[in-house]
Scaffold this motif. Structure first.
Motif, PDB file in Angstrom:
ATOM      1  N   LEU A 175       0.830  -1.210   0.000  1.00  0.00           N
ATOM      2  CA  LEU A 175       0.000   0.000   0.000  1.00  0.00           C
ATOM      3  C   LEU A 175       0.862   1.257   0.000  1.00  0.00           C
ATOM      4  N   CYS A 176       1.961   1.219   0.752  1.00  0.00           N
ATOM      5  CA  CYS A 176       2.869   2.369   0.762  1.00  0.00           C
ATOM      6  C   CYS A 176       3.512   2.558  -0.614  1.00  0.00           C
ATOM      7  N   LYS A 177       3.833   1.463  -1.301  1.00  0.00           N
ATOM      8  CA  LYS A 177       4.396   1.576  -2.642  1.00  0.00           C
ATOM      9  C   LYS A 177       3.383   2.183  -3.608  1.00  0.00           C
ATOM     10  N   ALA A 178       2.115   1.783  -3.485  1.00  0.00           N
ATOM     11  CA  ALA A 178       1.085   2.337  -4.363  1.00  0.00           C
ATOM     12  C   ALA A 178       0.907   3.829  -4.123  1.00  0.00           C
ATOM     13  N   ALA A 179       0.887   4.228  -2.856  1.00  0.00           N
ATOM     14  CA  ALA A 179       0.748   5.648  -2.535  1.00  0.00           C
ATOM     15  C   ALA A 179       1.976   6.428  -2.995  1.00  0.00           C
ATOM     16  N   ALA A 180       3.149   5.865  -2.778  1.00  0.00           N
ATOM     17  CA  ALA A 180       4.378   6.547  -3.166  1.00  0.00           C
ATOM     18  C   ALA A 180       4.437   6.772  -4.668  1.00  0.00           C
ATOM     19  N   ALA A 181       3.926   5.801  -5.447  1.00  0.00           N
ATOM     20  CA  ALA A 181       3.907   5.957  -6.898  1.00  0.00           C
ATOM     21  C   ALA A 181       3.012   7.123  -7.310  1.00  0.00           C
ATOM     22  N   ARG A 182       1.905   7.289  -6.607  1.00  0.00           N
ATOM     23  CA  ARG A 182       1.012   8.418  -6.911  1.00  0.00           C
ATOM     24  C   ARG A 182       1.674   9.749  -6.558  1.00  0.00           C
ATOM     25  N   TRP A 183       2.377   9.753  -5.455  1.00  0.00           N
ATOM     26  CA  TRP A 183       2.931  11.017  -4.959  1.00  0.00           C
ATOM     27  C   TRP A 183       4.362  11.266  -5.434  1.00  0.00           C
ATOM     28  N   ASP A 184       4.932  10.261  -6.111  1.00  0.00           N
ATOM     29  CA  ASP A 184       6.299  10.362  -6.607  1.00  0.00           C
ATOM     30  C   ASP A 184       7.286  10.610  -5.457  1.00  0.00           C
ATOM     31  N   SER A 239       3.828   5.700   5.572  1.00  0.00           N
ATOM     32  CA  SER A 239       3.400   4.814   6.652  1.00  0.00           C
ATOM     33  C   SER A 239       1.874   4.758   6.651  1.00  0.00           C
ATOM     34  N   ILE A 240       1.339   3.867   7.468  1.00  0.00           N
ATOM     35  CA  ILE A 240      -0.116   3.748   7.594  1.00  0.00           C
ATOM     36  C   ILE A 240      -0.472   3.947   9.059  1.00  0.00           C
ATOM     37  N   VAL A 241      -1.326   4.893   9.313  1.00  0.00           N
ATOM     38  CA  VAL A 241      -1.759   5.209  10.667  1.00  0.00           C
ATOM     39  C   VAL A 241      -3.276   5.264  10.688  1.00  0.00           C
ATOM     40  N   ASP A 242      -3.868   4.441  11.543  1.00  0.00           N
ATOM     41  CA  ASP A 242      -5.321   4.453  11.718  1.00  0.00           C
ATOM     42  C   ASP A 242      -6.062   4.264  10.393  1.00  0.00           C
ATOM     43  N   GLY A 243      -5.490   3.411   9.531  1.00  0.00           N
ATOM     44  CA  GLY A 243      -6.153   3.085   8.278  1.00  0.00           C
ATOM     45  C   GLY A 243      -5.906   4.048   7.141  1.00  0.00           C
ATOM     46  N   LEU A 244      -5.056   5.043   7.332  1.00  0.00           N
ATOM     47  CA  LEU A 244      -4.756   6.025   6.289  1.00  0.00           C
ATOM     48  C   LEU A 244      -3.278   5.946   5.915  1.00  0.00           C
ATOM     49  N   VAL A 245      -3.019   5.887   4.603  1.00  0.00           N
ATOM     50  CA  VAL A 245      -1.644   5.891   4.114  1.00  0.00           C
ATOM     51  C   VAL A 245      -1.201   7.344   4.001  1.00  0.00           C
ATOM     52  N   THR A 246      -0.035   7.655   4.564  1.00  0.00           N
ATOM     53  CA  THR A 246       0.411   9.041   4.594  1.00  0.00           C
ATOM     54  C   THR A 246       1.917   9.135   4.385  1.00  0.00           C
ATOM     55  N   ASP A 247       2.323  10.256   3.795  1.00  0.00           N
ATOM     56  CA  ASP A 247       3.751  10.569   3.709  1.00  0.00           C
ATOM     57  C   ASP A 247       4.104  11.705   4.655  1.00  0.00           C
ATOM     58  N   GLY A 248       3.221  11.990   5.579  1.00  0.00           N
ATOM     59  CA  GLY A 248       3.415  13.066   6.537  1.00  0.00           C
ATOM     60  C   GLY A 248       2.692  14.333   6.156  1.00  0.00           C
ATOM     61  N   GLN A 249       2.310  14.435   4.868  1.00  0.00           N
ATOM     62  CA  GLN A 249       1.588  15.616   4.403  1.00  0.00           C
ATOM     63  C   GLN A 249       0.263  15.256   3.760  1.00  0.00           C
ATOM     64  N   ARG A 250       0.276  14.213   2.922  1.00  0.00           N
ATOM     65  CA  ARG A 250      -0.943  13.795   2.223  1.00  0.00           C
ATOM     66  C   ARG A 250      -1.446  12.476   2.798  1.00  0.00           C
ATOM     67  N   LYS A 251      -2.722  12.196   2.537  1.00  0.00           N
ATOM     68  CA  LYS A 251      -3.327  10.977   3.059  1.00  0.00           C
ATOM     69  C   LYS A 251      -4.213  10.336   1.995  1.00  0.00           C
ATOM     70  N   LEU A 252      -4.234   9.003   2.000  1.00  0.00           N
ATOM     71  CA  LEU A 252      -5.136   8.241   1.142  1.00  0.00           C
ATOM     72  C   LEU A 252      -5.718   7.078   1.948  1.00  0.00           C
ATOM     73  N   ARG A 253      -6.974   6.770   1.654  1.00  0.00           N
ATOM     74  CA  ARG A 253      -7.596   5.637   2.339  1.00  0.00           C
ATOM     75  C   ARG A 253      -7.087   4.326   1.743  1.00  0.00           C
ATOM     76  N   ILE A 254      -7.007   3.314   2.583  1.00  0.00           N
ATOM     77  CA  ILE A 254      -6.506   2.005   2.152  1.00  0.00           C
ATOM     78  C   ILE A 254      -7.309   1.464   0.971  1.00  0.00           C
ATOM     79  N   GLY A 255      -8.636   1.590   1.043  1.00  0.00           N
ATOM     80  CA  GLY A 255      -9.481   1.050  -0.016  1.00  0.00           C
ATOM     81  C   GLY A 255      -9.209   1.647  -1.375  1.00  0.00           C
ATOM     82  N   GLU A 256      -8.755   2.898  -1.427  1.00  0.00           N
ATOM     83  CA  GLU A 256      -8.459   3.552  -2.698  1.00  0.00           C
ATOM     84  C   GLU A 256      -7.232   2.954  -3.376  1.00  0.00           C
TER      85      GLU A 256
END
Length: 753
Positions: free
Chosen positions: A168-177, A184-201
């Motif tokens: 999931l972190c790899k998928a989010a990182a690809a979107r955010w470059d 990391s994932i905290v409380d069900g949300l993938v984040t890079d410290g600034q942006r957030k995405l839901r796991i289901g997305e």
């Protein structure tokens, strides 16, 4: 090699096992070249993404954790998902659970190894362990029992959660470059410290990425939204409270019929007579289904089916003498004089210690103990178009499916087992007769059938925890230290019997006869006791008692702990040392168990075991944990009552401390039942009492406050499902001695009138 070849079955023949320069080498060569690529066989919906064998994620962000273990009330469908969700970083409110299909990916290698282990595998050392692991995996030995679920699967669920987090972190990182390591994932949300995405997305995208060679687990110092060590809500509790949770007897299928059954006693070979005209008088009765060892009545409702059997009054012919308590006791006594006994454990030079010394002796006995699970055996079956579907709660689903397939003459792939929760089990659901019987009845009726055993049928046909007889001999030396201890135990080998029945489908009486031919270390598990005794010997004498036996909560520890701890009380009295101090002076090498013991004594206000105090204590090690109990009891109108029970346990870092406490408390109450009742006295092949109210079981009003204290721990979690059972009976026996002045050396301590 015979046992291992049988366990593998038809897949590998004996010649392949013996290829090479020797048996061990041949096994390594044969298994090393055998194909072993397994892929998850999970069904998934259109909106679900399969992450790995233990996890699916849907587009709404629901975390669906797959659990192969049977939920019997022990909380496994909460604890294992909790481990995965913690490693993933999920929001617990989004976690759901699903039963697993039969697959090698879900083999319980830890419990399978206990069943399969024999002298050869122990001699082969690491190679033997590897072979047993391969057998367990390739035969899909999905097993629940022995407090092994968390110990066997915790790492798998950590890995599954870590793998999902990385993807999931790899998928989010690809979107955010950005680099995936910065996410990391905290409380069900993938984040890079600034942006957030839901796991289901991200789930569907995440499945397309690859994993690193080494999975990074969450740092122990990362306390951000951690679920481990938290008493999160149980996932199975809401449905059990509102009644929507499906047990086997809750299944309803279109056009379904209901069946009840009567089975012959052990050794039954032929159904002799029935009163069919009487059964036919019952409104709703449809048909009888007969086999040599059983007869079932089928009706439009279960009450009619069971009533028809009452009037049917079936009788059976047997080929063995009926079980009898006097004969069982004699068989245990005779086992000591037989030639099948074997030394299981030896330390020091016991003969030298005992030579010319004054020795202390005591004999102890336990009666067969019934399972008495809340839910009697039940299964629902639908057989049509060359396919069978079975709804059943099973502790050994792969073996259950195989037994059904064999009975129906089908390929295993044509049989589908739908896993259900059990209303208690205590290893009663290791056996699978109900599923086989339901399938045969459904095939004959050409309609779906639900078979439910009556409570009396469950008790009469139970394979109880085996009876046992112990001969204890010890030598005390200056300072009240035990210099030598000899333990001789006569008992059936219940584990060997169980394995023969479930893995090889050996008839119960034949399995019992074979098991009685060889001593078995599992029949004396819990020995040697955790005391520093320099000279010790433990011998097992297998006994043929004419009654099939089975596994039971606490296993053989449930009686070996009684023998050891009750004898420790007697030795303490001979040494004129109070019981706690006597134990502690033998625990210098085991500070954790000593801490459990002294803490329980302090919490319970230990008075030294003086006359009239009503207090007794005991301790034990089991399943990687340590426990001590202090019981305060009293006599009310001639009946024994447990006024309060203090338990202190060292069981490592438990994922869910409250479930751990619940399990230990449940084990304590179970042990209390064994100490006060649940024993079966047999006459003419039948238990003398087949009604719960006549078995001397404790009621809530008879049990005072139970307090379970867990010592702080940071090690791997120990098993908690059984550890509370063994020490209760000896602690209660010690309490009873202070009240009556008499040693009670048998279980139950006070047989029901």
């Amino acid at each position: 090699m015979e046992a291992i070849g049988g366990a593998i079955g038809a897949a590998i023949d004996r010649r392949m096992l013996l290829i090479g320069g020797g048996a061990a080498a041949g096994l390594l060569i044969a298994w090393g070249v055998w194909p072993r690529s397994y892929r998850p066989n999970l069904a998934k919906g259109a909106n679900e993404t399969l992450i790995n064998a233990f996890l699916k994620i849907d587009t709404a962000g629901q975390i669906i954790v797959v659990v192969p273990q049977l939920e019997m009330g022990q909380g496994v469908t909460t604890v294992l998902p909790q481990i995965l969700a913690d490693e993933l970083g999920a929001d617990w409110r989004t976690v759901a659970v699903q039963g697993a299909p039969i697959s090698p990916l879900y083999a319980n290698v830890l419990l399978a190894r206990q069943f399969l282990a024999n002298d050869w595998s122990r001699l082969a050392g690491g190679a033997g362990d590897w072979v047993l692991e391969q057998i367990a995996t390739r035969e899909a030995m999905m097993l629940t029992g022995g407090s092994t679920s968390v110990r066997a699967f915790a790492q798998s669920y950590r890995d599954a959660g870590a793998a999902a987090r990385v993807l999931l972190c790899k998928a989010a990182a690809a979107r955010w470059d950005v680099s995936w390591e910065s996410c990391s994932i905290v409380d069900g949300l993938v984040t890079d410290g600034q942006r957030k995405l839901r796991i289901g997305e991200l789930a569907s995208e995440a499945a397309g990425f690859s994993l690193p060679d080494i999975l990074p687990e969450r740092s122990p110092d990362d306390d951000n939204k951690r679920l481990l060590g938290q008493d999160v809500p149980r996932l199975d509790l809401p449905s059990k409270v509102d009644g929507s949770h499906n047990f086997a007897a809750d299944i309803r299928l279109p056009d379904m019929l209901f069946a009840s059954i009567r089975q012959g006693p052990p050794g039954a070979v032929r159904l002799v007579s029935t009163k069919e005209a009487e059964a036919a008088k019952i409104t709703g009765f449809l048909q009888l289904v007969k086999r040599d060892q059983w007869v079932a009545a089928v009706a439009t409702n279960w009450w009619a089916a069971n009533k028809a059997l009452d009037l049917l009054d079936p009788t059976f012919e047997t080929d063995t003498p009926p079980a009898d308590s006097k004969a069982i006791a004699q068989a245990l006594e005779d086992a000591f004089d037989g030639d099948r006994g074997r030394r299981i454990h030896e330390r020091g030079d016991l003969a030298k210690s005992f030579s010319g010394a004054r020795l202390l002796h005591a004999d102890y006995r336990v009666a067969p103990a019934l399972h008495l699970a809340m839910e009697p055996p039940c299964a629902t079956a639908r057989v049509s178009d060359g396919r069978a579907e079975i709804w059943v709660a099973s502790q050994a689903p792969a073996f259950c499916r195989r037994a059904v397939a064999d009975a129906l003459g089908m390929a295993e792939e044509a049989v589908v087992l739908y896993p259900l929760s059990a209303g208690g089990s205590f290893d009663r659901r290791m056996d699978h007769e109900a599923a086989v019987q339901a399938a045969l009845i459904a095939r004959e009726m050409k309609r779906p059938v639900q078979l439910l055993w009556s409570r009396a049928e469950d008790i009469i046909t139970d394979r109880p925890r085996p009876p046992a007889h112990a001969r204890m001999t010890a030598r005390l030396v200056t300072g009240g230290m035990i210099d030598g201890l000899a333990v001789k135990i006569a008992a059936p080998a219940a584990d060997a019997e169980t394995w023969a029945r479930i893995a090889h489908r050996t008839p119960a009486t034949e399995a019992a006869a074979r098991a009685s031919a060889q001593a078995d270390a599992r029949a004396v598990s819990g020995l040697p006791a955790p005391y520093a005794i320099p000279n010790i010997a433990v011998d097992h004498y297998p006994a043929a008692i004419g009654l099939p036996t089975g596994r039971w909560r606490g296993q053989a520890d449930s009686y070996t702990c009684f023998f050891t701890e009750a004898f420790m009380d007697e030795l303490a009295q001979k040494a004129e040392i109070e019981p706690m101090s006597f134990r502690v002076q033998h625990l210098g090498h085991d500070p954790k168990l000593a801490q459990c013991l002294t803490t329980a004594a302090a919490m319970g206000g230990w008075q030294g075991g003086v006359a009239g105090s009503g207090q007794g204590l005991a301790c034990h090690r089991m399943d990687g944990g340590a426990i001590a109990l202090l019981v305060e009891a009293g006599m009310e109108n001639g009946a024994l009552r447990a006024k309060s029970i203090i338990a202190v346990a060292d069981v490592g870092a438990q994922p869910h401390p409250d479930i751990a406490r619940q399990q230990i408390e449940g084990g304590i109450v179970f042990g209390l039942a064994a100490a006060m009742g649940c024993a079966a006295q047999y006459d003419q092949g039948l238990p003398a009492r087949a009604i719960l109210g006549r078995l001397g079981l404790p009621r809530l009003a008879h049990v005072g406050a139970i307090h379970v204290e867990l010592l702080p721990g940071d090690g791997e979690p120990a098993g908690v499902g059984q550890i509370g059972v063994p020490p209760l009976a000896p602690a209660l026996a010690g309490a009873l001695f202070t009240l009556t002045g008499r040693r009670h050396r048998s279980l139950p301590l006070i047989p029901p009138a």
